[in-house]
Enzyme design. Structure first.
Site, PDB file in Angstrom:
ATOM      1  N   SER A 199       5.049  -2.469   2.320  1.00  0.00           N
ATOM      2  CA  SER A 199       4.564  -1.127   2.189  1.00  0.00           C
ATOM      3  C   SER A 199       3.325  -0.973   2.965  1.00  0.00           C
ATOM      4  CB  SER A 199       4.332  -0.951   0.643  1.00  0.00           C
ATOM      5  OG  SER A 199       3.437   0.482   0.457  1.00  0.00           O
ATOM      6  N   CYS A 230      -3.126  -1.269  -8.682  1.00  0.00           N
ATOM      7  CA  CYS A 230      -3.938  -2.480  -7.797  1.00  0.00           C
ATOM      8  C   CYS A 230      -5.241  -1.877  -7.758  1.00  0.00           C
ATOM      9  CB  CYS A 230      -3.284  -2.322  -6.253  1.00  0.00           C
ATOM     10  SG  CYS A 230      -4.170  -1.769  -5.148  1.00  0.00           S
ATOM     11  N   CYS A 247      -8.110   4.717   1.225  1.00  0.00           N
ATOM     12  CA  CYS A 247      -7.299   5.970   0.712  1.00  0.00           C
ATOM     13  C   CYS A 247      -7.963   6.533  -0.533  1.00  0.00           C
ATOM     14  CB  CYS A 247      -5.953   5.516   0.437  1.00  0.00           C
ATOM     15  SG  CYS A 247      -5.201   4.634   1.755  1.00  0.00           S
ATOM     16  N   CYS A 255      -9.334  -3.604   0.807  1.00  0.00           N
ATOM     17  CA  CYS A 255      -8.785  -3.251   1.638  1.00  0.00           C
ATOM     18  C   CYS A 255      -9.553  -2.161   2.577  1.00  0.00           C
ATOM     19  CB  CYS A 255      -7.582  -2.227   1.161  1.00  0.00           C
ATOM     20  SG  CYS A 255      -6.629  -1.264   2.307  1.00  0.00           S
ATOM     21  N   ASN A 299      -2.200   6.766 -10.962  1.00  0.00           N
ATOM     22  CA  ASN A 299      -2.822   6.172 -11.990  1.00  0.00           C
ATOM     23  C   ASN A 299      -4.147   6.682 -12.109  1.00  0.00           C
ATOM     24  OD1 ASN A 299      -1.021   3.819 -13.417  1.00  0.00           O
ATOM     25  ND2 ASN A 299      -0.459   3.492 -11.189  1.00  0.00           N
ATOM     26  N   SER A 319       3.926   4.661   2.681  1.00  0.00           N
ATOM     27  CA  SER A 319       3.167   5.427   1.946  1.00  0.00           C
ATOM     28  C   SER A 319       2.831   6.619   2.511  1.00  0.00           C
ATOM     29  CB  SER A 319       1.895   4.485   1.570  1.00  0.00           C
ATOM     30  OG  SER A 319       2.292   3.293   1.008  1.00  0.00           O
ATOM     31  N   LEU A 320       3.464   7.624   2.244  1.00  0.00           N
ATOM     32  CA  LEU A 320       3.348   8.892   3.100  1.00  0.00           C
ATOM     33  C   LEU A 320       2.329   9.813   2.331  1.00  0.00           C
ATOM     34  CD1 LEU A 320       4.548  10.307   5.532  1.00  0.00           C
ATOM     35  CD2 LEU A 320       6.222  11.426   4.107  1.00  0.00           C
ATOM     36  N   GLU A 374      -5.173  -9.682  -6.785  1.00  0.00           N
ATOM     37  CA  GLU A 374      -4.352  -9.105  -8.059  1.00  0.00           C
ATOM     38  C   GLU A 374      -2.688  -9.438  -7.747  1.00  0.00           C
ATOM     39  OE1 GLU A 374      -7.787  -5.862  -9.307  1.00  0.00           O
ATOM     40  OE2 GLU A 374      -5.713  -5.271  -9.308  1.00  0.00           O
ATOM     41  N   CYS A 404       4.545  -7.507  -7.642  1.00  0.00           N
ATOM     42  CA  CYS A 404       3.707  -6.963  -6.839  1.00  0.00           C
ATOM     43  C   CYS A 404       2.607  -7.756  -6.214  1.00  0.00           C
ATOM     44  CB  CYS A 404       3.124  -5.669  -7.232  1.00  0.00           C
ATOM     45  SG  CYS A 404       2.242  -4.536  -6.380  1.00  0.00           S
ATOM     46  N   GLY A 448      -4.612  -4.287  -0.387  1.00  0.00           N
ATOM     47  CA  GLY A 448      -4.478  -4.459   0.857  1.00  0.00           C
ATOM     48  C   GLY A 448      -3.437  -3.767   1.621  1.00  0.00           C
ATOM     49  N   GLU A 449      -3.615  -3.573   2.941  1.00  0.00           N
ATOM     50  CA  GLU A 449      -2.570  -3.227   4.035  1.00  0.00           C
ATOM     51  C   GLU A 449      -1.820  -4.166   4.532  1.00  0.00           C
ATOM     52  OE1 GLU A 449      -0.903  -0.370   5.165  1.00  0.00           O
ATOM     53  OE2 GLU A 449      -0.047  -1.952   6.435  1.00  0.00           O
ATOM     54  N   CYS A 451      -7.228   5.577  -4.201  1.00  0.00           N
ATOM     55  CA  CYS A 451      -6.763   4.135  -4.604  1.00  0.00           C
ATOM     56  C   CYS A 451      -8.030   3.392  -5.233  1.00  0.00           C
ATOM     57  CB  CYS A 451      -6.243   3.557  -3.387  1.00  0.00           C
ATOM     58  SG  CYS A 451      -6.022   1.701  -3.641  1.00  0.00           S
TER      59      CYS A 451
END
Ligand code: SF4
Length: 365
Positions: free
Chosen positions: A190, A332, A109, A105, A289, A213-214, A85, A98, A160-161, A112
């Site tokens: 990120s 995402c 998280c 991933c 989101n 990304s805290l 995406e 983006c 993804g990371e 997400c």
């Protein structure tokens, strides 16, 4: 597949062609991308015809347009079935893309959509760069009113990371900067905090921007939201961010996805401000989101405003980012969530959805 081949090795795909022809093809791929090989007007017809079926390494499965044409989301599909995406956002005087670095991933998280699907595979460098080239080709064919005709900023905040796919992301960054000609400062990586990857990135020659990304200011809460925190806790992450800042003189930014009754309280705001001040980092706050697969919810506008004010009141600089493309599932992983939960049509090519409401940055998630 031209994008899956290093730009310096393109002649291997064009046997018998003189060097200037290879240079012309490279120009079309990276400097002036077009949607179809037929538009490469200075190439002979036979060469255009031979490039046509293999120009893009993935096909467009869906194209969703929102925000009055100012947000476009693509769901690409690779020949082996991996979903990719990318979201293009046009603003007055700037465009931001983006992009995804992996199909799926492994970080899981909890808030997400992508994280809920798990990991499919790493994307190759060419599959990452092709997202940028495709967005540039799209802008050339379909200019966004008031926005520049090229991608001005690339953010690795899609699926993804990026630091878990380091070598491919590194090669993609190299091509974006050295071959496409974008500024390193216009590229943002990120991460949820793969600290060895941050240190490797700090040693690269390009002063890209690092976004952490805290999402939580203490390890106890962060481990619940970002399981990877068990491996790289906050202190390690902040130490790596400091080393990164020292290496290129670049400040990092802190990303904070705001979730109702999870991390939107005054105590978290104060702790976040303290971290930001200590790092000299800017804070981006992104209301979560909607994600039907996640237990977390988006806070109210009033609670969001109060959180932002509290961070600023404690001395940090912070920006509230609206969420672009809510009407088109622009965050995402959301197209995949919709397909999985509602049977949304993902198979129809170039499935265009008209603009509905105002919205904003897709961000990760
Ligand atoms: S937020 Fe980013 S790192 Fe976490 S699961 Fe989603 S895509 Fe992966």
């Amino acid at each position: 597949m031209p994008y899956l081949t290093a730009p310096e090795a393109l002649e291997s795909l064009l046997p018998g062609e003189p060097r200037y022809r290879v240079d012309q093809v490279r120009e079309w791929l990276y400097r002036h991308p077009v949607l179809t090989a037929g538009e490469m007007t200075n190439l002979p017809r036979e060469l255009r015809e031979s490039l046509a079926p293999r120009l893009w390494p993935m096909r467009v499965e869906a194209e969703h347009v929102g925000d009055g044409g100012k947000t476009v989301k693509w769901l690409f599909r690779t020949p082996d079935g991996a979903a990719v995406e990318a979201v293009l956002m046009g603003y007055p005087r700037r465009t931001t893309l983006c992009i995804s670095s992996q199909a799926g991933c492994a970080m899981r998280c909890t808030f997400c959509a992508t994280g809920q699907f798990g990991f499919e595979r790493h994307l190759q460098a060419g599959e990452i760069v092709a997202q940028v080239a495709y967005a540039n080709a799209h802008l050339r064919a379909h200019p966004m009113e008031g926005a520049p005709p090229r991608v001005g900023n690339v953010v690795f905040m899609g699926m993804g990371e990026p630091l878990a796919n380091y070598d491919n992301v590194r090669e993609a960054i190299r091509r974006i900067i050295e071959v496409m000609g974008m500024s390193a400062r216009a590229v943002t990586v990120s991460t949820v905090g793969i600290t060895p990857g941050i240190d490797r990135l700090a040693r690269e020659p390009w002063p890209v921007t690092l976004a952490l990304s805290l999402h939580a200011a203490d390890d106890h809460l962060r481990e619940q939201l970002v399981p990877q925190n068990r491996r790289y806790p906050i202190d390690d992450l902040l130490a790596a961010a400091r080393r990164f800042g020292d290496s290129h003189g670049r400040r990092v930014s802190l990303e904070w996805t705001l979730m109702a009754d999870v991390n939107d309280g005054a105590d978290q705001a104060r702790a976040l401000a303290a971290i930001a001040l200590e790092l000299g980092a800017h804070v981006n706050i992104i209301p979560m989101n909607p994600n039907p697969l996640s237990p977390q919810r988006r806070p109210t506008a009033e609670r969001t405003r109060r959180f932002v004010d509290e961070v600023i009141r404690h001395g940090a600089t912070a920006t509230l980012r609206d969420t672009r493309g809510t009407d088109i599932d622009a965050a995402c992983g959301q197209l995949r969530v919709r397909a999985a939960t509602e049977g949304a049509p993902m198979g129809s090519p170039r499935n265009k959805v008209p603009a509905q409401d105002r919205a904003e940055s897709p961000s990760n998630p």
